[in-house]
Write a protein that holds these residues in place. Structure first.
Motif, PDB file in Angstrom:
ATOM      1  N   ASN A 188       0.872  -1.115   0.074  1.00  0.00           N
ATOM      2  CA  ASN A 188       0.004   0.209  -0.048  1.00  0.00           C
ATOM      3  C   ASN A 188       0.979   1.093  -0.042  1.00  0.00           C
ATOM      4  O   ASN A 188       1.559   1.491   0.949  1.00  0.00           O
ATOM      5  CB  ASN A 188      -1.062  -0.074   1.331  1.00  0.00           C
ATOM      6  CG  ASN A 188      -1.862   1.116   1.090  1.00  0.00           C
ATOM      7  OD1 ASN A 188      -2.048   1.789   0.413  1.00  0.00           O
ATOM      8  ND2 ASN A 188      -2.709   1.283   2.291  1.00  0.00           N
ATOM      9  N   LEU A 189       0.904   1.805  -1.204  1.00  0.00           N
ATOM     10  CA  LEU A 189       1.828   3.182  -1.422  1.00  0.00           C
ATOM     11  C   LEU A 189       1.201   3.827  -2.082  1.00  0.00           C
ATOM     12  O   LEU A 189       0.603   3.877  -3.281  1.00  0.00           O
ATOM     13  CB  LEU A 189       3.165   2.375  -2.000  1.00  0.00           C
ATOM     14  CG  LEU A 189       4.245   3.361  -2.010  1.00  0.00           C
ATOM     15  CD1 LEU A 189       4.966   3.696  -0.514  1.00  0.00           C
ATOM     16  CD2 LEU A 189       5.494   2.735  -2.639  1.00  0.00           C
ATOM     17  N   ASP A 190       1.224   5.249  -1.633  1.00  0.00           N
ATOM     18  CA  ASP A 190       0.503   6.246  -2.409  1.00  0.00           C
ATOM     19  C   ASP A 190       0.948   6.202  -3.739  1.00  0.00           C
ATOM     20  O   ASP A 190       2.102   6.475  -3.829  1.00  0.00           O
ATOM     21  CB  ASP A 190       0.617   7.820  -1.611  1.00  0.00           C
ATOM     22  CG  ASP A 190       0.156   7.801  -0.216  1.00  0.00           C
ATOM     23  OD1 ASP A 190      -0.885   6.861  -0.028  1.00  0.00           O
ATOM     24  OD2 ASP A 190       0.813   8.405   0.663  1.00  0.00           O
ATOM     25  N   ASN A 191      -0.093   6.370  -4.533  1.00  0.00           N
ATOM     26  CA  ASN A 191       0.073   6.724  -6.233  1.00  0.00           C
ATOM     27  C   ASN A 191       0.895   5.641  -6.804  1.00  0.00           C
ATOM     28  O   ASN A 191       0.987   5.789  -8.020  1.00  0.00           O
ATOM     29  CB  ASN A 191       0.550   8.031  -6.308  1.00  0.00           C
ATOM     30  CG  ASN A 191      -0.185   8.962  -5.758  1.00  0.00           C
ATOM     31  OD1 ASN A 191      -1.255   9.129  -5.894  1.00  0.00           O
ATOM     32  ND2 ASN A 191       0.714   9.974  -5.189  1.00  0.00           N
ATOM     33  N   VAL A 192       1.292   4.669  -6.080  1.00  0.00           N
ATOM     34  CA  VAL A 192       1.897   3.494  -6.792  1.00  0.00           C
ATOM     35  C   VAL A 192       1.108   2.233  -6.895  1.00  0.00           C
ATOM     36  O   VAL A 192       0.456   1.888  -5.830  1.00  0.00           O
ATOM     37  CB  VAL A 192       3.315   3.218  -5.915  1.00  0.00           C
ATOM     38  CG1 VAL A 192       3.875   1.850  -6.692  1.00  0.00           C
ATOM     39  CG2 VAL A 192       4.022   4.412  -5.903  1.00  0.00           C
ATOM     40  N   LYS A 193       0.460   1.848  -8.179  1.00  0.00           N
ATOM     41  CA  LYS A 193      -0.358   0.947  -8.366  1.00  0.00           C
ATOM     42  C   LYS A 193       0.300  -0.490  -8.773  1.00  0.00           C
ATOM     43  O   LYS A 193      -0.024  -1.627  -8.590  1.00  0.00           O
ATOM     44  CB  LYS A 193      -1.335   1.085  -9.082  1.00  0.00           C
ATOM     45  CG  LYS A 193      -2.346   2.264  -8.550  1.00  0.00           C
ATOM     46  CD  LYS A 193      -3.291   1.593  -7.586  1.00  0.00           C
ATOM     47  CE  LYS A 193      -4.029   2.925  -6.703  1.00  0.00           C
ATOM     48  NZ  LYS A 193      -3.003   3.151  -5.711  1.00  0.00           N
ATOM     49  N   GLU A 194       1.579  -0.340  -9.203  1.00  0.00           N
ATOM     50  CA  GLU A 194       2.220  -1.470  -9.748  1.00  0.00           C
ATOM     51  C   GLU A 194       3.679  -1.607  -9.211  1.00  0.00           C
ATOM     52  O   GLU A 194       4.385  -0.404  -9.383  1.00  0.00           O
ATOM     53  CB  GLU A 194       2.240  -1.440 -11.287  1.00  0.00           C
ATOM     54  CG  GLU A 194       0.980  -2.031 -11.797  1.00  0.00           C
ATOM     55  CD  GLU A 194       1.183  -1.690 -13.503  1.00  0.00           C
ATOM     56  OE1 GLU A 194       2.262  -1.589 -14.204  1.00  0.00           O
ATOM     57  OE2 GLU A 194      -0.211  -1.426 -13.967  1.00  0.00           O
ATOM     58  N   LEU A 195       3.944  -2.770  -9.004  1.00  0.00           N
ATOM     59  CA  LEU A 195       5.486  -3.039  -8.494  1.00  0.00           C
ATOM     60  C   LEU A 195       6.111  -4.171  -9.077  1.00  0.00           C
ATOM     61  O   LEU A 195       5.336  -5.335  -8.983  1.00  0.00           O
ATOM     62  CB  LEU A 195       5.522  -2.929  -7.062  1.00  0.00           C
ATOM     63  CG  LEU A 195       6.650  -2.439  -6.171  1.00  0.00           C
ATOM     64  CD1 LEU A 195       7.042  -1.141  -6.316  1.00  0.00           C
ATOM     65  CD2 LEU A 195       6.290  -2.816  -4.646  1.00  0.00           C
ATOM     66  N   LYS A 196       7.367  -4.126  -9.053  1.00  0.00           N
ATOM     67  CA  LYS A 196       8.084  -5.357  -9.680  1.00  0.00           C
ATOM     68  C   LYS A 196       9.090  -5.594  -8.576  1.00  0.00           C
ATOM     69  O   LYS A 196       9.836  -4.731  -8.501  1.00  0.00           O
ATOM     70  CB  LYS A 196       8.582  -5.157 -11.171  1.00  0.00           C
ATOM     71  CG  LYS A 196       7.562  -5.061 -12.179  1.00  0.00           C
ATOM     72  CD  LYS A 196       8.189  -4.572 -13.475  1.00  0.00           C
ATOM     73  CE  LYS A 196       7.275  -4.452 -14.432  1.00  0.00           C
ATOM     74  NZ  LYS A 196       7.790  -3.957 -16.110  1.00  0.00           N
ATOM     75  N   LEU A 197       9.033  -6.729  -8.299  1.00  0.00           N
ATOM     76  CA  LEU A 197      10.315  -7.178  -7.352  1.00  0.00           C
ATOM     77  C   LEU A 197      10.784  -8.619  -7.690  1.00  0.00           C
ATOM     78  O   LEU A 197      10.051  -9.224  -8.312  1.00  0.00           O
ATOM     79  CB  LEU A 197       9.493  -7.399  -5.975  1.00  0.00           C
ATOM     80  CG  LEU A 197       9.057  -5.957  -5.387  1.00  0.00           C
ATOM     81  CD1 LEU A 197       8.164  -6.289  -3.994  1.00  0.00           C
ATOM     82  CD2 LEU A 197      10.042  -4.979  -5.020  1.00  0.00           C
ATOM     83  N   ASP A 198      11.998  -8.684  -7.365  1.00  0.00           N
ATOM     84  CA  ASP A 198      12.768  -9.990  -7.460  1.00  0.00           C
ATOM     85  C   ASP A 198      12.771 -10.446  -5.922  1.00  0.00           C
ATOM     86  O   ASP A 198      12.714  -9.945  -5.057  1.00  0.00           O
ATOM     87  CB  ASP A 198      14.008  -9.795  -8.133  1.00  0.00           C
ATOM     88  CG  ASP A 198      14.919  -8.908  -7.893  1.00  0.00           C
ATOM     89  OD1 ASP A 198      14.975  -8.689  -6.439  1.00  0.00           O
ATOM     90  OD2 ASP A 198      16.088  -8.563  -8.253  1.00  0.00           O
ATOM     91  N   SER A 199      13.209 -11.700  -6.004  1.00  0.00           N
ATOM     92  CA  SER A 199      13.207 -12.537  -4.854  1.00  0.00           C
ATOM     93  C   SER A 199      14.427 -11.996  -3.718  1.00  0.00           C
ATOM     94  O   SER A 199      14.283 -11.823  -2.681  1.00  0.00           O
ATOM     95  CB  SER A 199      13.653 -13.857  -4.998  1.00  0.00           C
ATOM     96  OG  SER A 199      14.814 -14.069  -5.927  1.00  0.00           O
ATOM     97  N   ALA A 200      15.665 -11.350  -4.353  1.00  0.00           N
ATOM     98  CA  ALA A 200      16.717 -10.815  -3.511  1.00  0.00           C
ATOM     99  C   ALA A 200      16.368  -9.744  -2.756  1.00  0.00           C
ATOM    100  O   ALA A 200      16.261  -9.573  -1.662  1.00  0.00           O
ATOM    101  CB  ALA A 200      17.860 -10.583  -4.365  1.00  0.00           C
ATOM    102  N   THR A 201      15.585  -8.807  -3.550  1.00  0.00           N
ATOM    103  CA  THR A 201      15.062  -7.485  -3.100  1.00  0.00           C
ATOM    104  C   THR A 201      14.038  -8.002  -1.911  1.00  0.00           C
ATOM    105  O   THR A 201      13.886  -7.196  -0.820  1.00  0.00           O
ATOM    106  CB  THR A 201      14.334  -6.776  -4.129  1.00  0.00           C
ATOM    107  OG1 THR A 201      15.230  -6.693  -5.250  1.00  0.00           O
ATOM    108  CG2 THR A 201      14.213  -5.396  -3.843  1.00  0.00           C
ATOM    109  N   LEU A 202      13.186  -8.763  -2.243  1.00  0.00           N
ATOM    110  CA  LEU A 202      12.050  -9.260  -1.423  1.00  0.00           C
ATOM    111  C   LEU A 202      12.622  -9.471  -0.004  1.00  0.00           C
ATOM    112  O   LEU A 202      12.270  -9.178   1.000  1.00  0.00           O
ATOM    113  CB  LEU A 202      11.168 -10.222  -2.001  1.00  0.00           C
ATOM    114  CG  LEU A 202       9.712 -10.289  -1.616  1.00  0.00           C
ATOM    115  CD1 LEU A 202       9.117  -9.072  -1.978  1.00  0.00           C
ATOM    116  CD2 LEU A 202       9.112 -11.512  -2.491  1.00  0.00           C
TER     117      LEU A 202
END
Lengths: 360, 360, 306
Positions: free
Chosen positions: B130-144
């Motif tokens: 839940n982030l203001d104005n951000v609806k799409e997010l791409k993540l990879d496993s290391a960042t996660l």
């Protein structure tokens, strides 16, 4: 806590303006009344408009502080301090009332739309999503609390009889009274763990049954019943007992025929309040009685739903979609609240109606 | 005054009795055996709470088709379910993990036959935020892994920025939300991080969240509401319950995959069966590091475990019909509708069916 | 006593009453005994045999800290309010109003704990998000408010506030009883000497009530220590030790932890949870024991003299 209606008169109670020791110039009564009224108005405005309850409260408080301020100018420091403390004491009361109002309004607002005949007459069996009700939880609460009462009242009453009628007030009785007091402090979750540990020894690991819930609630209920019954038996005048003995009536018949009937109303009040206290217990039932979707009327067989546990699990583990389940949780919470309030009302009614005239 | 309060009292008691009365007069749950369906009796299961809402749907369908049957399922957790199954207390267990070697030996002994262990509940775990104005997010496993370890603390961290070119990420802090209670969801999520994060996640694959820090919430719904009500929050939850929240897509191979049921179901096809097991014991090693196209590797696979043979013929019949219904296309659809699980693919369902058919 | 007639019925009845009284003793002993019997395997269990994956000591210490911390905070909030309300009822409110006012406060005691929990979770926690952010910004230099402020409001402070509300009625009732027991002559003497009402309260009520207030506070502390559902539903707990009350990382309490973990626990984990229950039992027992010793129960003295 039961003595609310019978407490002695508060000394020197009366509106502040009547209590007027020598000051320099007494504050006009009309002025204080006007300030209090304005303050109340600000409070009401805060809650009713979009000013917000917190701001309304702050405003009301600031206005109320005018009373000690004016007093400082007109009446001097001592009277001003007195009025300041009065404001503080009233504030404390208001602060205590805010959560009550908030809780009641939240539960009623969210729970009332859910209540319907269907809600009380269906269980959650075969219900996914909307619909369903709390029949199974209400029956479970009725059965478990009923058994808890059946266990607690005889034990509690007899123990109170022993303490008042038989013990000589020696170290044994004092020790028992002390332990009863300490027992009232047992956390409800510990009572649940105790019932679990006990039933595991009998039935094996992982046991869940309604009777276990009743045992756990009894641990919480017995000391309350003892204390309240004891208070009531103490109120029975000794002359009654002596008169009965003088007629050759045996001791136990005196207790059964004379003492108990005299104290009956008080005892019933105490028991009702004790029921009201345990009927809302969640933690012990969560552990030993568990949760189920279907009606289970056998306290010796498997999980049994109860109102508080139902509300808890419906709120914490709603399915998909979550909203119907959350609604049901509030409905169950409201139902529980109504039952507890009714029990309290009944208890107070009994004690009010049957108390001797001079104690009112 | 006296009479008035008496009336109020009577009304109060009547109200209490009425509340319970209506519950007691409701419809009874246990219909007689003459109703439709030729099965009758009680089927007891216990285990993973992750399956609870799916089992609610399966039970509804099963009990409606066979009105003489009552299915009980105690959501006592996977470990408890396996334990009780081995001890012989229940007919089938639900478990987020397959039986380990020791358990398998014990279970085979209990059944005096091979066991039947089938994955029937596959649920994608979504990474919600839940982030203001951000609806799409791409993540990879290391960042996660770094985010949930608490090493990446701000949304405009270089690692996140690199994955999301063109998205204006705020500099606000990240609040990772995790399950406060023990759960299979946590186990599968951390299992994914352990296998795929390349060392940024050090907590291991566990049921109890291992990192001290972040926001803890109870139950899937708790996580969802915590993510929803906070800002800058990120959490993991069964995809079915993530309605209305933005969901991150996860890098698999060179593409980013969303947690759809289809993508999750494909995991079963890429998964490898654990060797040295009987044909009816379908134990899957999920390939968390898969690079196959369109596969979503953060899934929870939950099993139902039963015996091939039961001493009681009726019990055997019940278990077989139950599992057949659960694994059938209709059963899988019912669970998908109400629990948001991913239906088994046709090929895989056929393998499962063969295993279930061995119960006789 | 020897003058009354002894019959077989008497012996039986007396026996019944006596054994019922000793049920108290037996129950308390049984609680301690069963919890110990079932708890010891949990205490001695190896780290890899239980779900939490640590030895019992590392498992229980943050819980004990959380339990004490939450209860203490609740006590700090509740005590001044309870004394104020009790004074309001006993000495300030118009006499006709004091009964109903007392009833209103008692209503709070009637609210089931699960309702408090639901309210705390759904109403209070969201309402506290703003104030917490403000606290972090303006008072962040105090370690208590170091933050980062919780974005959900499910913090130790919120839990302590709910606990404070829950112990308020019992504490008010106890304080009220104590204030009302001030000898009337002392009060009237103070007023006759020209004291204002506050001076009367300060000089004759408070000195008389001091030990009573302390024991009332301790009894309420006992309640707060064992309260389960409200904390379980409100608090975002992580099992660490921190004095920071507005962040989302908080220690859990023993009772809340049991309620949340029990249904999914099996094997030795159950024993470990029961052992934490034993620890809670010992703590509350000690607190209650001390509180009761301190007052020697004024209520009883009143009845006996009359």
């Amino acid at each position: 806590m039961t003595s609310l209606l019978t407490r002695p008169a508060a000394p020197s109670a009366g509106p502040p303006s009547l209590n007027r020791p020598a000051g320099r110039r007494p504050l006009p009564q009309g002025l204080t009344a006007a300030i209090w009224a304005t303050s109340g108005l600000a409070l009401a405005t805060g809650f009713l408009t979009d000013l917000g309850g917190a701001r309304g409260f702050g405003l009301a408080w600031l206005i109320a502080m005018l009373v000690p301020l004016a007093s400082l100018v007109f009446e001097g420091r001592r009277k001003a301090t007195d009025r300041f403390v009065t404001v503080l004491v009233v504030t404390a009361f208001m602060i205590a009332v805010i959560p009550l109002v908030s809780i009641l309004s939240t539960v009623i607002a969210k729970g009332a739309p859910v209540l319907s005949a269907e809600f009380f007459t269906t269980s959650m069996r075969n219900v996914v999503g909307e619909g369903g009700g709390i029949q199974h939880a209400m029956l479970g609460t009725l059965i478990i609390t009923g058994f808890a009462t059946l266990i607690s009242v005889p034990i509690g009453l007899f123990a109170a009889i022993y303490l008042i009628e038989y013990s000589d007030g020696g170290p044994t009785a004092r020790g028992l009274r002390f332990l009863t007091d300490v027992m009232t402090g047992i956390p409800s979750i510990v009572a649940g763990l105790f019932a679990y540990a006990l039933f595991v020894l009998i039935f094996g690991e992982g046991i869940r049954m309604g009777l276990g819930g009743a045992v756990a609630l009894s641990v919480l209920m017995i000391p309350v019943v003892i204390r309240s019954s004891e208070e009531m038996l103490k109120l029975v005048p000794n002359e009654l007992r002596e008169a009965s003995w003088a007629l050759g009536v045996s001791r136990w018949r005196t207790i059964v025929k004379v003492v108990l009937p005299t104290a009956l109303a008080g005892i019933v009040t105490g028991v009702t309040l004790a029921i009201a206290r345990v009927i809302g217990e969640t933690a012990p039932l969560l552990i030993i009685a568990g949760m189920t979707d279907s009606v289970n009327t056998n306290p010796l067989d498997g999980r049994m739903a109860t109102l508080p546990v139902f509300a808890y699990s419906a709120l914490m583990n709603p399915g998909v979609p979550p909203q119907p389940s959350i609604d049901r949780a509030w409905g169950a919470a409201l139902t529980l609240l109504i039952i507890v309030m009714l029990l309290n009302l009944v208890a107070r009614g009994i004690s009010y109606l049957f108390s001797p005239a001079q104690r009112r | 005054m006296n009479r008035k309060s008496l009336r109020a009292l009577a009304a109060g008691s009547a109200g209490t009795i009425l509340l319970f009365g209506t519950a007691a007069c409701g419809t009874s749950d246990n219909n007689d055996d003459s109703a439709k369906g030729d099965l009758h009796g009680t089927l007891n299961g216990a285990g993973a709470s992750s399956q609870e809402s799916a089992i609610g749907a399966w039970r509804q369908g099963f009990q409606q088709a066979n009105e003489g049957v009552t299915v009980n399922y105690d959501p006592i957790g996977s470990g408890g379910g396996r334990e009780q199954f081995i001890a012989g207390g229940i007919s089938f267990a639900g478990s987020d993990a397959f039986l380990d070697e020791d358990e398998l030996t014990a279970a085979t002994e209990r059944c005096s036959s091979d066991i039947v262990s089938v994955p029937v509940y596959v649920s994608p775990i979504a990474v919600i935020f839940n982030l203001d104005n951000v609806k799409e997010l791409k993540l990879d496993s290391a960042t996660l892994g770094s985010i949930f370890e608490g090493k990446i603390t701000s949304w405009d961290d270089a690692a996140i920025k690199a994955l999301n070119p063109g998205i204006d990420l705020p500099s606000s802090k990240i609040t990772p939300v995790h399950r406060g209670d023990d759960s299979g969801t946590t186990k599968n999520f951390t299992d994914y991080l352990t296998a795929a994060s390349g060392g940024t996640w050090t907590g291991g694959a566990v049921e109890t969240w291992p990192v001290k820090g972040g926001e803890a919430a109870n139950g899937t719904s708790g996580v969802v509401s915590a993510v929803k009500s906070g800002s800058g929050t990120i959490g993991y939850a069964d995809a079915s319950q993530a309605d209305g929240l933005a969901t991150a897509s996860i890098k698999v191979g060179s593409e980013f995959v969303n947690p759809t049921p289809e993508a999750a179901a494909q995991v079963l096809d890429t998964a490898e069966r654990v060797a040295d097991r009987s044909d009816t014991d379908i134990a899957l090693k999920i390939d968390r590091t898969t690079t196959a196209s369109g596969v979503y590797p953060i899934v929870m696979v939950s099993y139902q475990i039963a015996c091939q043979k039961y001493e009681d013929a009726n019990e055997q019949k019940l278990v077989k019909s139950w599992l057949t219904w659960v694994a059938s296309a209709e059963g899988q659809k019912a669970a998908a509708d109400s629990a948001g699980s991913a239906p088994l693919s046709e090929d895989f369902a056929a393998t499962v069916k063969t295993a279930i058919d061995s119960i006789s | 006593m020897s003058k009354t007639i002894q019959r077989p019925g008497d012996t039986i009845f007396r026996g019944l009453a006596q054994s019922a009284a000793f049920v108290i003793l037996v129950t308390l002993a049984a609680v301690a005994l069963f919890l110990t019997a079932k708890g010891i395997p949990g205490i001695t269990a190896d780290a890899d045999q239980v779900k939490h994956g640590t030895t019992f000591a590392t498992f229980v210490i943050p819980l004990v800290f959380g339990t004490l911390w939450a209860a203490l905070l609740a006590l700090v909030f509740a005590t001044p309010i309870a004394i104020g309300v009790a004074l309001f009822i006993s000495h300030y409110a118009p006499r006709r109003l004091s009964g109903p006012i007392g009833y209103v406060i008692d209503l709070l005691a009637a609210v089931p704990s699960v309702v408090f929990g639901a309210w705390g979770m759904m109403t209070l926690a969201p309402a506290m998000q703003g104030p917490y952010a403000w606290l972090e910004e303006n008072l962040g230099f105090i370690p208590l408010f170091a933050g980062p402020a919780s974005s959900t409001g499910r913090t130790m402070l919120t839990a302590a506030l709910v606990l404070a509300i829950m112990i308020l009625p019992i504490m008010t009732a106890l304080c009220r009883e104590i204030f009302l027991q001030t000898p009337r002559l002392n009060e009237e003497a103070a007023l006759a000497l020209g004291a204002t009402r506050w001076e009367m309260v300060r000089m004759s009520v408070f000195p008389h009530a001091k030990s009573g207030i302390i024991s009332a506070a301790m009894l309420s502390l006992g309640r707060a220590l064992g309260e389960t559902m409200a904390v379980a539903m409100v608090l975002s707990a992580s099992g660490i030790i921190t004095f920071n009350v507005i962040s989302s990382t908080n220690p859990s309490t023993i009772a809340a932890n049991i309620a949340l973990s029990f249904n999914e626990a099996s094997g030795l984990t159950v024993n470990a949870l029961i052992a934490t229950g034993l620890v809670l039992f010992v703590i509350t027992f000690a607190v209650n024991f001390a509180a009761r010793l301190l007052i020697g129960s004024p209520k009883r003295a009143k009845g006996a003299k009359k």
